[in-house]
Design a protein around this motif. Structure first.
Motif, mmCIF file in Angstrom:
data_model
loop_
_atom_site.group_PDB
_atom_site.id
_atom_site.type_symbol
_atom_site.label_atom_id
_atom_site.label_comp_id
_atom_site.label_asym_id
_atom_site.label_seq_id
_atom_site.Cartn_x
_atom_site.Cartn_y
_atom_site.Cartn_z
ATOM 1 N N VAL A 130 0.815 -1.209 0.000
ATOM 2 C CA VAL A 130 0.000 0.000 0.000
ATOM 3 C C VAL A 130 0.849 1.259 0.000
ATOM 4 C CG1 VAL A 130 -2.002 -1.050 1.106
ATOM 5 C CG2 VAL A 130 -0.181 -0.079 2.514
ATOM 6 N N GLY A 131 2.113 1.123 0.358
ATOM 7 C CA GLY A 131 2.937 2.323 0.402
ATOM 8 C C GLY A 131 4.393 1.995 0.613
ATOM 9 N N THR A 132 5.181 3.058 0.722
ATOM 10 C CA THR A 132 6.619 2.921 0.907
ATOM 11 C C THR A 132 7.042 3.760 2.099
ATOM 12 O OG1 THR A 132 6.801 2.762 -1.478
ATOM 13 C CG2 THR A 132 8.836 3.019 -0.248
ATOM 14 N N LYS A 133 7.987 3.236 2.824
ATOM 15 C CA LYS A 133 8.504 3.935 3.996
ATOM 16 C C LYS A 133 9.992 4.180 3.777
ATOM 17 C CE LYS A 133 8.976 2.884 8.966
ATOM 18 N NZ LYS A 133 8.770 1.739 9.908
ATOM 19 N N LYS A 134 10.372 5.446 3.785
ATOM 20 C CA LYS A 134 11.771 5.803 3.588
ATOM 21 C C LYS A 134 12.342 6.353 4.885
ATOM 22 C CE LYS A 134 11.262 6.883 -1.306
ATOM 23 N NZ LYS A 134 11.237 7.946 -2.325
ATOM 24 N N TYR A 135 13.598 6.084 5.085
ATOM 25 C CA TYR A 135 14.260 6.498 6.323
ATOM 26 C C TYR A 135 15.196 7.671 6.050
ATOM 27 C CZ TYR A 135 12.735 2.219 8.669
ATOM 28 O OH TYR A 135 11.984 1.218 9.231
ATOM 29 N N PHE A 136 15.173 8.610 6.988
ATOM 30 C CA PHE A 136 16.058 9.773 6.904
ATOM 31 C C PHE A 136 16.689 10.015 8.271
ATOM 32 C CE2 PHE A 136 12.957 10.212 3.611
ATOM 33 C CZ PHE A 136 13.642 10.730 2.532
ATOM 34 N N VAL A 137 17.850 10.615 8.229
ATOM 35 C CA VAL A 137 18.498 11.036 9.468
ATOM 36 C C VAL A 137 18.775 12.530 9.365
ATOM 37 C CG1 VAL A 137 20.835 10.488 8.688
ATOM 38 C CG2 VAL A 137 20.324 10.507 11.131
ATOM 39 N N PHE A 138 18.689 13.211 10.496
ATOM 40 C CA PHE A 138 18.811 14.661 10.476
ATOM 41 C C PHE A 138 20.249 15.092 10.726
ATOM 42 C CE2 PHE A 138 18.374 18.973 12.219
ATOM 43 C CZ PHE A 138 17.650 19.541 11.193
ATOM 44 N N TYR A 139 20.718 16.010 9.885
ATOM 45 C CA TYR A 139 22.041 16.608 10.050
ATOM 46 C C TYR A 139 21.873 18.085 10.376
ATOM 47 C CZ TYR A 139 24.516 12.567 8.184
ATOM 48 O OH TYR A 139 25.039 11.326 8.007
ATOM 49 N N VAL A 140 22.667 18.519 11.327
ATOM 50 C CA VAL A 140 22.720 19.952 11.623
ATOM 51 C C VAL A 140 23.826 20.550 10.774
ATOM 52 C CG1 VAL A 140 23.191 21.674 13.399
ATOM 53 C CG2 VAL A 140 21.830 19.658 13.957
ATOM 54 N N GLY A 141 23.493 21.596 10.068
ATOM 55 C CA GLY A 141 24.491 22.232 9.210
ATOM 56 C C GLY A 141 23.942 22.435 7.818
ATOM 57 N N ASP A 142 24.820 22.875 6.944
ATOM 58 C CA ASP A 142 24.393 23.144 5.578
ATOM 59 C C ASP A 142 24.417 21.884 4.742
ATOM 60 O OD1 ASP A 142 23.969 25.769 6.093
ATOM 61 O OD2 ASP A 142 26.020 26.375 5.569
ATOM 62 N N LEU A 143 23.532 21.857 3.828
ATOM 63 C CA LEU A 143 23.484 20.752 2.879
ATOM 64 C C LEU A 143 24.782 20.736 2.078
ATOM 65 C CD1 LEU A 143 21.236 18.714 2.137
ATOM 66 C CD2 LEU A 143 20.627 20.255 0.269
ATOM 67 N N PRO A 144 25.461 19.609 1.989
ATOM 68 C CA PRO A 144 26.681 19.581 1.184
ATOM 69 C C PRO A 144 26.369 19.879 -0.283
ATOM 70 C CG PRO A 144 26.227 17.432 2.174
ATOM 71 C CD PRO A 144 25.137 18.350 2.589
ATOM 72 N N ASN A 145 27.299 20.547 -0.949
ATOM 73 C CA ASN A 145 27.155 20.922 -2.361
ATOM 74 C C ASN A 145 25.944 21.807 -2.598
ATOM 75 O OD1 ASN A 145 29.351 19.240 -2.861
ATOM 76 N ND2 ASN A 145 27.983 17.485 -3.090
ATOM 77 N N ASN A 146 25.533 22.423 -1.524
ATOM 78 C CA ASN A 146 24.375 23.284 -1.669
ATOM 79 C C ASN A 146 24.750 24.495 -2.533
ATOM 80 O OD1 ASN A 146 21.783 23.955 -1.330
ATOM 81 N ND2 ASN A 146 22.010 24.816 0.723
ATOM 82 N N ASN A 147 25.896 25.072 -2.210
ATOM 83 C CA ASN A 147 26.409 26.190 -2.999
ATOM 84 C C ASN A 147 27.851 25.884 -3.397
ATOM 85 O OD1 ASN A 147 24.123 27.851 -2.894
ATOM 86 N ND2 ASN A 147 24.592 28.311 -0.744
ATOM 87 N N ASN A 148 28.402 26.717 -4.183
ATOM 88 C CA ASN A 148 29.797 26.516 -4.544
ATOM 89 C C ASN A 148 30.741 26.906 -3.407
ATOM 90 O OD1 ASN A 148 28.458 28.801 -5.081
ATOM 91 N ND2 ASN A 148 29.181 28.998 -7.205
ATOM 92 N N ASN A 149 30.233 27.594 -2.422
ATOM 93 C CA ASN A 149 31.026 27.914 -1.240
ATOM 94 C C ASN A 149 31.157 26.702 -0.340
ATOM 95 O OD1 ASN A 149 31.701 30.468 -1.555
ATOM 96 N ND2 ASN A 149 29.931 31.350 -0.503
ATOM 97 N N ASN A 150 32.357 26.363 0.114
ATOM 98 C CA ASN A 150 32.413 25.443 1.240
ATOM 99 C C ASN A 150 32.989 26.157 2.449
ATOM 100 O OD1 ASN A 150 33.802 25.203 -1.056
ATOM 101 N ND2 ASN A 150 35.039 23.492 -0.427
#
Lengths: 419, 206
Positions: B104-124
């Protein structure tokens, strides 16, 4: 409280999807069991009455289901009756097996006020001495007597109990569930940890134990590590000597073991008793002595696999000689319990040293609360045999009490819990 | 906490009843009805749109029960919150009907990270994100389950465009991982005593 409740629980459930009966221990005691013992009506028949002697756990599962949604645990009221007019135990045998208490009772608090106790029981299939442990666990909650009598909003019209409101009689509320086994698998890796760590843990927990009486227990954290060292559990109920169990309907604890169940007096008389006991020559043995049951069992074979590492050569020697006398672990356990309960009189010793021949006699021994050591003997048993043991154990306790600790962690917990 | 939410939605149950949904219930009773615009009764799970809240901010906003929080969200690729982001664990489970075993459905797992998403911008310039113990189960309707609703056909085509798909809902369950959080489990101490029982019956007077 919901007064206009119109949910039919058995039969057609009106419980909305996603909602389950998942009461806290406090709710079980403060709301449901209090209403039950005071004969107040409970809005919903969510907790039914079950005669524990008539229903197997898997039948309870069927009888106590709430609605049609899958459940992991089941709740019911049960009325405890004493098994024997003179005894204090509850008959929890069913047609297929029996419920057996394990561990110590846990104190249940509400707003840091003690309201009741929780007993943990395991269902064994079969009959008492040969029961096969199942995964069915029961938590049995009972109200404290003073909770019932001192609460203003509850009127006690308790014609079921009569005036006798002992914890062994009356209504309790129970939860049964099936145990998961992941803990046991994960613990096997920790068997070979060195002994000092374990020793420390045991000492901490005994400190906790000394204040059990003042109802300040509840932190089980100190003991959690112990489990890591316990290794895997066996699956069968340890067999007793055949002769000690005559009552086939018993739930494993028969009168012959009354000497083990005396509550420990957590007062100075007990401590002074221990202090008065003669000590053994070896200082090492007094330090480690009370871990011997575990090692002894290990010697006997199969039930607990980890070697705690407490054994030195001296103990090995002592145990080897004792093993000639103490035929099995059960016997030794009895000896320990007798000692813990302040019983060092001859009858108990006889029982410990020769339970094959004399148990019928000693089954009649009433709970003895003697607090002095009787050195004289009317026994026909060779005294030298058990003197050895007395010395060994006594020195253990002397050492333990002098450092303000009570001896032998698990058994002492158990004894205390019966208060 | 969750009690407030319950009262708001007139879930008038006796003491001890709590929101302990199975995965199947979440999918069938809540997510499916939400997507199908059918009335949810009681409508206890709030709609928090995209993932605007850090997991510790969910209390009082999502439906909270037993340190688990439930809310609807919209399907998105970047599950970014104010102070961090949800990273997929790469685990997917199918949610099946209890009796028919139909998916009937799908269950996906996620874990929470504090901080910026990697590769979010060209700045690291920012420091690397820190993993937390916060876990999220994100429930999706399976295609067969959602096929009955008309809006889902087109949306699944648009999904590949890495854009937020407002037409499709997910249901989230967020909790902070704890080793011994199962109320039906025995305590470690109980386990010890169970083990000791095997030595002999070290038991109480019953």
């Amino acid at each position: 409280m919901p007064d206009s409740m119109s949910i039919s629980v058995n039969g057609q459930s009106q419980v909305p999807p996603g909602f389950r009966f998942h009461p806290t221990e406090e709710e079980l005691l403060q709301y449901y069991l209090k209403k039950k013992v005071s004969n107040q009506s409970i809005d919903l028949d969510v907790i039914r009455d079950v005669d524990l002697n008539k229903l197997e756990p898997w039948d309870i599962q069927e009888r106590c289901k709430i609605g049609t949604t899958p459940q992991n645990d089941w709740y019911f009221f049960s009325h405890k009756d004493k098994k024997y007019p003179t005894g204090t135990r509850t008959n929890r045998a069913t047609a297929a097996g029996f419920w057996k208490a394990t561990g110590r009772d846990k104190v249940i608090y509400s707003n840091s006020k003690r309201i009741g106790m929780r007993k943990t029981l395991v269902f064994y299939k079969g009959r008492a001495p040969h029961g096969l442990k199942s995964d069915w666990i029961m938590h049995e909650y009972r109200l404290d007597d003073n909770t019932i009598t001192t609460t203003n909003d509850i009127i006690i019209t308790n014609n079921i109990h009569g005036e006798n409101n002992s914890p062994e009689e009356g209504w309790v509320v129970c939860r049964i569930f099936k145990k998961k086994n992941h803990h046991q698998k994960s613990s096997v890796d920790h068997q070979s940890t060195s002994s000092p760590v374990v020793n420390t843990v045991l000492m901490e927990s005994t400190e906790e134990m000394t204040v059990f009486d003042s109802s300040s227990i509840g932190d089980e954290g100190a003991l959690e590590q112990i489990f890591q060292y316990m290794g895997k559990t066996g699956t069968t109920c340890k067999e007793e000597d055949a002769g000690t169990e005559n009552d086939t309907n018993d739930d494993t604890n028969d009168n012959s073991k009354n000497c083990r169940f005396l509550p420990i007096n957590n007062d100075t008389t007990t401590s002074s008793l221990f202090l008065k006991l003669p000590s053994l020559e070896s200082p090492n043995s007094s330090q480690n002595g009370y871990h011997q049951p575990i090692n002894n069992n290990n010697n006997n074979g199969d039930i607990i696999s980890p070697n705690f590492g407490f054994m030195n050569n001296h103990h090995q020697m002592m145990l080897d000689s004792n093993l000639m006398i103490i035929s099995n672990w059960a016997t030794l356990d009895r000896l320990v319990a007798c000692q813990l309960n302040g019983q060092t009189d001859q009858a108990s010793m006889d029982y410990c040293t020769d339970n094959n021949q004399n148990h019928h006699h000693h089954m009649q021994v009433p709970p003895v609360t003697t607090t002095t050591v009787r050195s004289s003997s009317s026994s026909n048993k060779p005294q030298a045999e058990y003197n050895n043991e007395i010395g060994l154990w006594s020195s253990t306790f002397a050492k333990s009490s002098s450092s303000s600790l009570l001896p032998s962690e698990p058994i002492c917990h158990v004894s205390n819990a019966s208060l | 906490m969750g009690d407030n939410n319950n009262n708001d939605n007139n879930v008038n149950l006796p003491p001890g009843f709590r929101f302990y949904p199975t995965d199947e219930e979440l999918v069938v009773h809540f997510l499916h009805r939400k997507v199908s615009l059918l009335p949810c009764h009681p409508d206890v799970i709030p709609d928090l749109e995209l993932y605007p809240y850090d997991p510790w901010e969910l209390d009082g906003k999502a439906l909270g029960e037993d340190n688990k929080w439930y809310f609807y969200s919209r399907k998105t690729q970047n599950r970014v919150t104010r102070n961090g982001y949800w990273k997929a664990l790469g685990i997917e489970e199918s949610v099946n009907n209890n009796t028919t075993y139909k998916k009937v459905g799908t269950k996906k797992y996620f874990v929470f990270y504090v901080g910026d998403l990697p590769n979010n911008n060209n700045n690291n310039s920012s420091s690397p994100a820190i993993k937390t113990n916060w876990i999220m189960h994100e429930f999706h309707l399976s295609d067969s389950a959602s096929a009955s609703t008309s809006s889902t056909r087109s949306s699944s085509k648009r999904r590949s465009s890495n854009k937020i798909d407002y037409s499709k809902w997910v249901l989230c369950r967020v909790y902070e991982r704890d080793e011994d959080d199962d109320g039906t489990e025995l305590s470690c101490l109980d386990e010890v005593f169970l083990s000791l029982d095997d030595l002999d019956e070290i038991s109480l007077p019953n």
